[in-house]
Each structure stands twice: as C-alpha cells, then as structure tokens.
Design a protein around this motif. Structure first.
Motif, mmCIF file in Angstrom:
data_model
loop_
_atom_site.group_PDB
_atom_site.id
_atom_site.type_symbol
_atom_site.label_atom_id
_atom_site.label_comp_id
_atom_site.label_asym_id
_atom_site.label_seq_id
_atom_site.Cartn_x
_atom_site.Cartn_y
_atom_site.Cartn_z
ATOM 1 N N THR A 112 0.749 -1.236 -0.018
ATOM 2 C CA THR A 112 0.073 -0.020 -0.129
ATOM 3 C C THR A 112 0.986 1.484 -0.003
ATOM 4 O O THR A 112 0.580 2.108 -0.940
ATOM 5 N N ARG A 113 1.966 1.239 0.667
ATOM 6 C CA ARG A 113 2.967 2.443 0.838
ATOM 7 C C ARG A 113 3.374 2.666 -0.494
ATOM 8 O O ARG A 113 3.708 3.718 -0.948
ATOM 9 N N THR A 114 3.972 1.615 -1.294
ATOM 10 C CA THR A 114 4.581 1.500 -2.321
ATOM 11 C C THR A 114 3.752 2.061 -3.537
ATOM 12 O O THR A 114 4.328 3.161 -4.249
ATOM 13 N N LYS A 115 2.520 1.895 -3.629
ATOM 14 C CA LYS A 115 1.390 2.422 -4.514
ATOM 15 C C LYS A 115 0.881 3.651 -4.280
ATOM 16 O O LYS A 115 0.820 4.645 -5.115
ATOM 17 N N SER A 116 1.164 4.035 -2.906
ATOM 18 C CA SER A 116 0.746 5.427 -2.560
ATOM 19 C C SER A 116 1.974 6.498 -2.790
ATOM 20 O O SER A 116 1.726 7.726 -3.458
ATOM 21 N N CYS A 117 3.142 5.843 -2.879
ATOM 22 C CA CYS A 117 4.211 6.841 -3.238
ATOM 23 C C CYS A 117 4.296 7.085 -4.895
ATOM 24 O O CYS A 117 4.696 8.048 -5.286
ATOM 25 N N LYS A 118 3.662 5.939 -5.558
ATOM 26 C CA LYS A 118 3.868 6.214 -7.067
ATOM 27 C C LYS A 118 2.548 6.933 -7.411
ATOM 28 O O LYS A 118 2.622 7.494 -8.691
ATOM 29 N N GLY A 119 1.755 7.249 -6.413
ATOM 30 C CA GLY A 119 0.366 8.034 -6.925
ATOM 31 C C GLY A 119 -0.497 7.054 -7.445
ATOM 32 O O GLY A 119 -0.132 5.923 -8.215
ATOM 33 N N GLY A 120 -1.757 7.421 -7.057
ATOM 34 C CA GLY A 120 -2.651 6.355 -7.644
ATOM 35 C C GLY A 120 -3.811 5.909 -6.865
ATOM 36 O O GLY A 120 -4.924 5.416 -7.239
ATOM 37 N N LEU A 121 -3.510 5.889 -5.570
ATOM 38 C CA LEU A 121 -4.725 5.338 -4.532
ATOM 39 C C LEU A 121 -5.835 5.946 -4.569
ATOM 40 O O LEU A 121 -5.394 7.648 -4.348
ATOM 41 N N GLU A 122 -6.958 5.561 -5.133
ATOM 42 C CA GLU A 122 -8.313 6.400 -5.067
ATOM 43 C C GLU A 122 -8.012 7.576 -5.512
ATOM 44 O O GLU A 122 -8.729 8.756 -5.622
ATOM 45 N N ASN A 123 -7.149 7.545 -6.916
ATOM 46 C CA ASN A 123 -6.868 8.725 -7.571
ATOM 47 C C ASN A 123 -6.603 9.803 -7.245
ATOM 48 O O ASN A 123 -6.663 10.973 -7.438
ATOM 49 N N LEU A 124 -5.684 9.655 -5.963
ATOM 50 C CA LEU A 124 -4.866 10.606 -5.185
ATOM 51 C C LEU A 124 -3.555 10.558 -5.720
ATOM 52 O O LEU A 124 -2.763 9.461 -5.330
ATOM 53 N N ASN A 125 -2.813 11.763 -5.934
ATOM 54 C CA ASN A 125 -1.399 11.437 -6.084
ATOM 55 C C ASN A 125 -0.507 11.698 -4.908
ATOM 56 O O ASN A 125 -1.224 11.934 -3.881
ATOM 57 N N ASN A 126 0.725 11.641 -5.139
ATOM 58 C CA ASN A 126 1.563 11.775 -3.679
ATOM 59 C C ASN A 126 1.747 13.280 -3.300
ATOM 60 O O ASN A 126 2.614 13.335 -2.482
ATOM 61 N N ASN A 127 1.026 14.118 -3.835
ATOM 62 C CA ASN A 127 1.351 15.528 -3.586
ATOM 63 C C ASN A 127 1.197 15.790 -2.222
ATOM 64 O O ASN A 127 1.977 16.749 -1.560
ATOM 65 N N GLY A 128 0.193 15.290 -1.619
ATOM 66 C CA GLY A 128 -0.011 15.529 0.041
ATOM 67 C C GLY A 128 1.288 15.080 0.730
ATOM 68 O O GLY A 128 1.364 15.645 1.722
ATOM 69 N N TRP A 129 1.623 14.030 0.475
ATOM 70 C CA TRP A 129 2.906 13.479 1.090
ATOM 71 C C TRP A 129 3.986 14.363 0.924
ATOM 72 O O TRP A 129 4.820 14.410 1.810
ATOM 73 N N MET A 130 4.283 14.866 -0.323
ATOM 74 C CA MET A 130 5.269 15.646 -0.754
ATOM 75 C C MET A 130 5.274 16.639 0.148
ATOM 76 O O MET A 130 6.480 17.140 0.346
ATOM 77 N N LYS A 131 4.153 17.457 0.394
ATOM 78 C CA LYS A 131 4.061 18.759 1.125
ATOM 79 C C LYS A 131 4.760 18.631 2.597
ATOM 80 O O LYS A 131 5.352 19.250 3.162
ATOM 81 N N VAL A 132 4.211 17.144 3.249
ATOM 82 C CA VAL A 132 4.380 17.005 4.514
ATOM 83 C C VAL A 132 5.888 16.907 4.272
ATOM 84 O O VAL A 132 6.843 17.153 5.446
ATOM 85 N N ALA A 133 6.573 15.997 3.495
ATOM 86 C CA ALA A 133 8.050 15.637 3.313
ATOM 87 C C ALA A 133 8.777 16.920 3.376
ATOM 88 O O ALA A 133 9.945 17.200 4.119
ATOM 89 N N ARG A 134 8.424 17.829 2.441
ATOM 90 C CA ARG A 134 8.873 19.111 2.411
ATOM 91 C C ARG A 134 9.169 20.173 3.395
ATOM 92 O O ARG A 134 10.083 21.038 3.850
#
Length: 411
Positions: A112-134
């Motif tokens: 699940t984490r791998t697919k979330s990093c690539k973007g696509g879970l429930e048509n949500l990209n990884n921008n939300g996680w990238m904002k938190v990481a930055r």
C-alpha cells in the motif's frame, strides 16, 4: 444460454407472421420462404458486439450465481449483527474442514505504501505526502517518496501513514489524503498493536474495509479489471479478504480466540532467514539432516522458554525485545482457553463472537516493544545504510552480471 433467450432479451417477436406471397414472371402465385425464429435471432445477435453480449449474459447469470455463493454465509452474523461477507473460507475435502487463508498484513502494508508513493490510490497523487516531507515537521523525507527507499520495510510504511503525517496533511488542506492515511494506520494498528480488545480491533479494520467496498458495485458489468479506483485489484481483494479472514478465525480457532500477530507468514520467513544465517556452507540452503537438527533445536528452545515452572531467565537472542514480567496470567488464561470445547471445523457458523486473547489485554500492553518509525537521514555525513565494502562491490565473484555472449566468447 440459448439463442432464443438472447432474442427474448433483445425484444424480438416470438410469433411468426403469415408467409409472404410473391408472383413469378408468369403471374403464378408463389409462397416466399420465412426464416425460423432461431434463424432470425441468430441474424440479429450476430450484429451485436461481443462486449454487449457479455454484459447481457453476465446480468442474466449474476443473481443465480450470487445466490449460490452467498447461501452458506448469508446469515452468518458477527456479534449478532448482519455482516456482508466478501470472503468465505475454503473447504478442504481431504481434511474435511474449512481453512482460512490470507496474505500477511505486513506485506499488504508495504504494498500500500509503495502504490501510494507512486500515486494512484483512490486517484490521489503523492502531492499530499510530498508537502509534508518538504515541510520537515515529520520523519518523512522527499527521498522516501520519490525513490521508495526500502519498499519492504514496515517501519518506513509506518512513517508514511503515521499520525504526525496525517495532522500536517489536515493543516495543509489535503483532507482526502489525510483520511486515507488515517484508515490505513488504524487498520495496521489493529493488526499489530497489543492491548486492544478484539471487538475494537474489528471496528478499527472496518473503516478501511468500508472505504474499499464503496468503490465498486458488484451487480454492474463489466466489472473492474486491473484497478479499482486506483487500487490494484490484487491488493484491493487481499486487504478485504484479510479483514474478513480475521473475523472467521474467532470461530475456527481453539477456544474462540487467537493472537493477531500469530496469523502471519513472517514467522516462517524469519525462521528460514535464521537458517540462512546459520548455514555453515554459506549457500543459504540447508540439507535434510541439517534441517532436522535446526527443527529439534528450535522445539527444545521453545519448550524451555515457555515452561511456566522455570525460575531462570532464558534468552534465545542477543537483543531483548520484550521486558521480563514476573506477574502474568497468560499461561493460566491459555490453559482456560484450551478447556473450552473446540468448534466444528466442517460447518459454517451462524454467529461469530469475539473473545479477548492475552495479547488483547491491558496487561500485555505494558510489555510491548516500541516500534520505531523508519526514516532516511538527510545530513551529508550521515550513516549510509545498506552500503557494502569495496571488496564486496569490486572483488567479489558475481557472474550474474556477465552477459551470456561474453561467457561463451561470441563476438
């Protein structure tokens, strides 16, 4: 399915009209040949694309197939409440019993984490996680998302779906990503953390299960194939089946309860990894004689470690994961569990009730080891995990990197 049934679905007339009459060149009356209903139906159906024919056929057989599948589990309740089952245990004729199977929760979390990093879970990209990481407010770093560092690490996945990450997402306005992060984390806590009652574990799993089932309608055709709302179909089915399997186990296990960590493939994987480490030949495999010796040593160590009358500390590893506890009722509780009559394994139950294991009690919670969250150190001189020595990289024999043409000396 007969051709007449398809014709009936398409609204064709079933009654034959009177034969048409035509005149020949001499003016004589001649009856014109009339095609049968079967021929008319075949001519009409042949003009319809197979895509729509498959949908028509699926809609016809779906109610009967669904009724046959749900006949055994339709009235099986959980704690007296109606439950819409997605997975039902498989019956083994050779053993004459139902057997529950599912994929390990740790693997489901990392996938699940791998697919979330690539973007696509429930048509949500990884921008939300990238904002938190930055932002630098959590242990999550951009390289963990972009490069998917250590994709099989559970600690990295725990960091990815942690409560701190969810909080920062809500502050950033990424509510949908935060809700997904919360549901995945609660499901994992139900699979891993001690001191949670069995009923609460079930409720914590249901949030993710409801989320996954809301994305599909089983009576609509054509069904989804590779992806279901961004979730890979295999991962989607495996998570829901795992949640249902954990509910079935409360009936099929001895005494009506079990340790949620025990239903895992990690035990076997850890055992064989230990065999690889102890292999004297260094080839990662053991002979039949060596395997028997390892099994014997393991059984002996487990018997000593679980002996309730021993008065000494027995350690089987260099590092102690759990602190030693003097007062515990785990042994007494397990003996009382074994005294209960065993449920019938060749019958489907009518109601499944939850019963707390020692792992679910508050006493077990105070002896749990702290699960560390994984991260990647971003300092320039920080320790580079996974780095190998120069001799390992340059001087070690590795023929897998040599092309077959080079080995054979072909130009």
């Amino acid at each position: 399915m007969k051709i007449q049934d398809i014709a009936f679905l398409l609204g064709l007339e079933t009654s034959q009209s009177s034969p048409n009459v035509s005149k020949n060149s001499k003016g004589n009356m001649r009856a014109k040949k009339v095609n049968t209903l079967s021929e008319l139906s075949a001519s009409t159906v042949s003009k319809i694309p197979k895509f729509f024919l498959n949908i028509i056929y699926a809609e016809m057989v779906w109610p009967e197939k669904m009724k046959s599948w749900a006949s055994d589990v339709k009235n099986v309740t959980v704690e007296g409440n109606k439950y819409d089952w997605f997975y039902k245990p498989e019956f083994s004729p050779s053993r004459n019993q139902y057997e529950v199977r599912c994929i390990d929760s740790t693997h489901l979390l990392t996938r699940t984490r791998t697919k979330s990093c690539k973007g696509g879970l429930e048509n949500l990209n990884n921008n939300g996680w990238m904002k938190v990481a930055r932002s630098g407010k959590t242990l999550l770093t951009p390289v963990m998302i972009q490069e998917i560092v250590d994709p099989m690490s559970a600690s990295m996945a725990i960091t990815h779906f942690s409560e701190q990450v969810e909080s920062v997402m809500r502050l950033n306005g990424d509510i949908a990503s935060a809700d997904l992060c919360r549901d995945v984390r609660m499901w994992w806590q139900a699979e891993d953390e001690p001191g949670i009652s069995s009923a609460k574990r079930h409720n914590m799993r249901m949030n993710l299960r409801t989320r996954l089932l809301n994305h599909v309608k089983f009576n609509e055709f054509p069904p989804p194939t590779m992806y279901i709302w961004g979730w890979p179909c295999q991962l989607w089915e495996a998570i829901i089946s795992s949640i249902d399997a954990k509910a079935w186990l409360y009936y099929f296990c001895h005494g009506g309860t079990y340790n949620v960590r025990a239903f895992s493939s990690m035990i076997g994987e850890t055992f064989f990894s230990e065999l690889t480490m102890n292999d004297r030949r260094g080839q990662g495999t053991v002979s039949c004689q060596e395997f028997g010796q390892f099994i014997g040593n393991t059984i002996e160590q487990v018997q000593i470690r679980l002996d309730p009358e021993r008065t000494f500390s027995y350690r089987t590893k260099r590092a102690t994961v759990y602190n030693l506890v003097d007062d515990t009722d785990s042994v007494d509780q397990m003996e009382s569990i074994q005294d209960h009559s065993r449920n019938s394994l060749d019958e489907i139950p009518t109601n499944i009730t939850f019963r707390d294991h020692h792992f679910d009690t508050q006493l077990r919670k105070r002896v749990c080891g702290k699960r560390k969250e994984g991260t990647v150190l971003t300092e320039r001189n920080s320790l580079q995990k996974g780095s190998l020595g120069v001799r390992w990289e340059k001087a070690r024999c590795d023929q897998s990197k040599i092309l077959p043409t080079v080995k054979m000396g072909l130009l």
